[in-house]
Scaffold this active site. Structure first.
Site: not given
Lengths: 555, 174
Positions: A50, A112-113, A162, A469
């Site tokens: 993502e 969940f999630q 949802k 760097m």
């Protein structure tokens, strides 16, 4: 006729002329994907992580000037977007980000999630929404696109549970936006513009300090006109690069930490600093007290909160820099400043950018040649680190929106997904990703996306087999105690290229650059060019911490 | 110097956290913050007290302006305004001390709102100075519990910090 809120969302996106969405599916955004299935106008690009979706939408927005759109599911999908959202926020890039969310009945139950993504992204979005009423979704989408693209642009997130997405609504897309608390100022105060015109006429040694605001307001033409009309040299912030022609005699290059010495000296000596769409970032000003000590500071920006935030401004002006410059130009006549311009020429001759060509293939040489081969006719995407600064120093940009890079956040791993977004946004242009072996390894899974989308991105790795760097910082600030900056294992990038079906090139000498780089660039399709450069090369000049920008150290 | 800001915001969930979060992440200190509904149900009003010099207050104001849910900000510090704070104090009050405490309460026009076997709870309204003085006068008896609402403020006369007296867009960074 009633449709689901998810279907309504797709209709809204079509109304906003969204052509492309970068995303990744999951349980909570299933209804949105199902609705996308039926859209013929919106193309979906499946990324591999993502973070890549957010960076790709960002790269797309930077090269097109349109709003970038990305989509992820709830929980880990949403948190994986966070770096990409923060990156867009820091660089003022317009994005609309959609996340799936657990059903409203489960919100707050550690389902969940489930994560509180509106809470998480509060400090890194221009605004965000949790949609609880499906009927409000079209209005929210309308507002989100407006907020993202106007004023000082930035990312807006919409979290869609949802069950809300599955609810039926009567679809109606609002014609207008109604936001009581959001009315950006575009038109500059006329009296202030006249005052600034007067100051420009009085000034003997002006410098224009132009930032990313020039690009977001599409004011590059006005900037060029102004600089030529009043004979003022122009320095760019990192974000402002490509807003002024790199080969123009009035161009000073970038200023600040790794800026050219002549840009930094010009700012130190100038009697008027005209800041346009810039924010006096700490990497630009370094030691604040010795920044532009002689100058009357004029600061033009669309964001009132930037004015007076870091430095004391003598003449502030809030508004759109393009509109303001147009008005300002009408009040000015040609001014010659031979003494000041000859002083500038003298500084350029005395303190040119330089590097030592001995001791292997130097990264600066690679970028110089890249600049020569492409003549500015390419979109350069970079990652973050030494290679990024060498691009800023040695690549001559000619046209606006041809540099795509993570400025404010400095997010390694931005490059490859952003190059994918840039290539999709500007299919006719050559997109070249200049990256490092460290940065590329952060998001190289997106090679899969790149090949799936058949994008002819040219990847140029300045491979110093280290995190250059930070190694440089350790050299200067930790007396050379190198820890965690030198890789002991190096992937075989040629094998990696082969695994994805990308033609690979290895460059070890200047001759290789002269022979193989043009070949890699001109061959159709993608290329992965691995440049083996020495590990101990430093980005110079460099202003050490606590010093003023006039005290840079150099080769 | 302490500044008093009257901030009109959209009456929506999450607005308070947006404002409070802004203060904490930008390193501004809130002295007090009160929030409640206004005459318009869609709009809430916050009274925020911030300590800082003019430059800091300017930054606070400008950053608050950037929040989409913030409609209007008025720094009323230098204006003529009335302000009120409400305090409830539960103080030790043996039967023998009650008369004395009641006399004290009368001076401050405080009211008794509850009585226990050994305590009294008093309520007092006023500006900050008065509330502080009231608290000090009760301290010798032993304060068991104290709660203050924080300050609410309103401009005097016909001037007002409401929505119709001008949009949010009055800030030109000047």
């Amino acid at each position: 006729m009633e449709i689901t809120a998810a279907e309504a969302l797709v209709r809204c996106l079509e109304k906003e002329n969204v052509e492309i969405i970068f995303g990744y599916p999951g349980g909570a955004n299933l209804p949105v994907y199902d609705a996308l299935y039926h859209s013929s106008r919106i193309k979906h690009v499946l990324v591999r992580h993502e973070q890549g979706a957010a960076h790709a939408a960002d790269g797309y927005a930077r090269v097109t000037g349109k709003v970038g759109v990305c989509l992820a599911t709830s929980g880990p999908g949403a948190t994986n977007l966070v770096t990409g959202i923060a990156n867009a926020y820091m660089d003022s890039i317009p994005l609309v980000v959609f996340t799936g969310q657990v059903p409203t009945t489960q919100i707050g139950t550690d389902a969940f999630q489930e994560v509180d993504i509106t809470g998480i992204t509060l400090p890194i979005t221009k605004h965000n929404y949790l949609v609880k009423d499906p009927n409000k979704l079209p209005g929210i989408v309308k507002n989100a696109f407006h907020i993202a693209a106007t004023g000082r642009p930035g990312p807006v997130l919409i979290d869609l549970p949802k069950d809300v997405a599955q609810s039926l609504i009567e679809f109606k897309y609002p014609a207008t936006v109604r936001l009581q608390g959001y009315k950006p100022t575009y038109k500059g105060h006329p009296a202030r513009i006249t005052e600034i015109a007067g100051l420009i006429k009085q000034s003997q040694k002006p410098v224009i300090y132009a930032g990313g605001g020039i690009l977001s307001s599409r004011a590059a033409d006005e900037l060029l006109q102004l600089a030529e009309l009043i004979s003022a040299p122009v320095t760019n912030t990192f974000m402002g690069l490509a807003s002024f022609p790199g080969d123009h005699p009035l161009f000073l290059g970038m200023l600040g930490l790794h800026g050219t010495r002549y840009a930094n000296l010009a700012v130190t000596e100038c009697d008027m600093l005209l800041a346009l769409g810039a924010r006096f970032d700490d990497r630009v000003t370094m030691h604040l007290k010795s920044f532009a000590p002689e100058a009357t500071v004029v600061h033009i920006d669309i964001d009132p909160a930037e004015i007076g935030k870091n430095v004391i401004t003598h003449v502030p002006l809030v508004g759109d820099v393009k509109l303001i410059l147009k008005t300002l130009l009408q009040q000015l006549e040609r001014i010659d400043r031979s003494p000041w311009l000859s002083r500038i020429r003298e500084m350029k001759e005395q303190y040119p950018l330089s590097y030592n060509r001995e001791g292997g293939l130097k990264p600066q040489f690679v970028i110089e040649q890249l600049s020569r081969f492409t003549k500015g006719n390419a979109i350069i995407v970079t990652d973050v680190g030494q290679h990024q600064m060498w691009v800023a120093q040695y690549y001559q940009f000619r046209k606006p929106r041809t540099l795509v890079s993570s400025g404010g956040l400095g997010a390694m791993g931005f490059g490859l997904p952003a190059a994918i977004g840039a290539s999709i946004g500007r299919p006719g242009d050559m997109v070249i990703l200049v990256t490092g072996d460290g940065s590329l390894q952060m998001t190289m899974q997106e090679l899969g996306t790149m090949m799936e989308q058949e994008l002819p991105v040219k990847i140029l790795i300045l491979n110093n087999q280290s995190l250059g760097m930070v190694r440089q910082l350790q050299e200067f600030y930790c007396e050379g105690r190198y820890i965690a900056t030198q890789f002991k294992f190096h992937p075989d990038f040629m094998q990696l290229a082969k695994a994805y079906g990308i033609p690979g090139y290895t460059l070890q000498t200047e001759e290789d650059v002269m022979n193989l780089l043009p070949q890699a660039l001109s061959a159709p399709g993608p290329a992965l060019v691995n440049c083996l450069v020495p590990p101990y090369e430093n980005v110079m000049p460099m202003v050490l911490a606590g010093k003023g920008i006039d005290e840079a150290i150099d080769y | 110097m302490k500044h008093t800001l009257a901030v009109l915001v959209e009456n929506r969930p999450g607005v308070l956290v947006r404002v409070a979060g802004l203060f904490s992440r930008r390193g501004f200190n809130i002295e007090s913050l009160t929030v409640g509904r206004t005459e318009n149900h869609d709009i809430s009003r916050m009274t925020i007290e911030v300590d800082g010099d003019d430059r800091l207050i300017e930054q606070v104001t400008k950053q608050l302006h950037k929040l989409i849910d913030v409609i209007k900000i008025s720094d009323i510090t230098r204006e003529e305004y009335v302000d009120r704070d409400l305090v409830m104090i539960k103080v030790n009050a043996e039967p023998g001390q009650r008369v004395e405490i009641l006399q004290m309460a009368a001076i401050f026009r405080a009211r008794v709102v509850d009585l226990g076997r050994k305590t009294m709870t008093l309520e007092c309204t006023g500006n900050e100075g008065k509330i502080n003085a009231f608290e000090e006068s009760l301290r010798p008896y032993g304060i068991r519990e104290l709660v203050r609402t924080g300050k609410v403020a309103m401009l005097r006369g016909s001037r007002f910090a409401g929505v119709s007296s001008g949009g949010k867009n009055d800030n030109n960074g000047e």
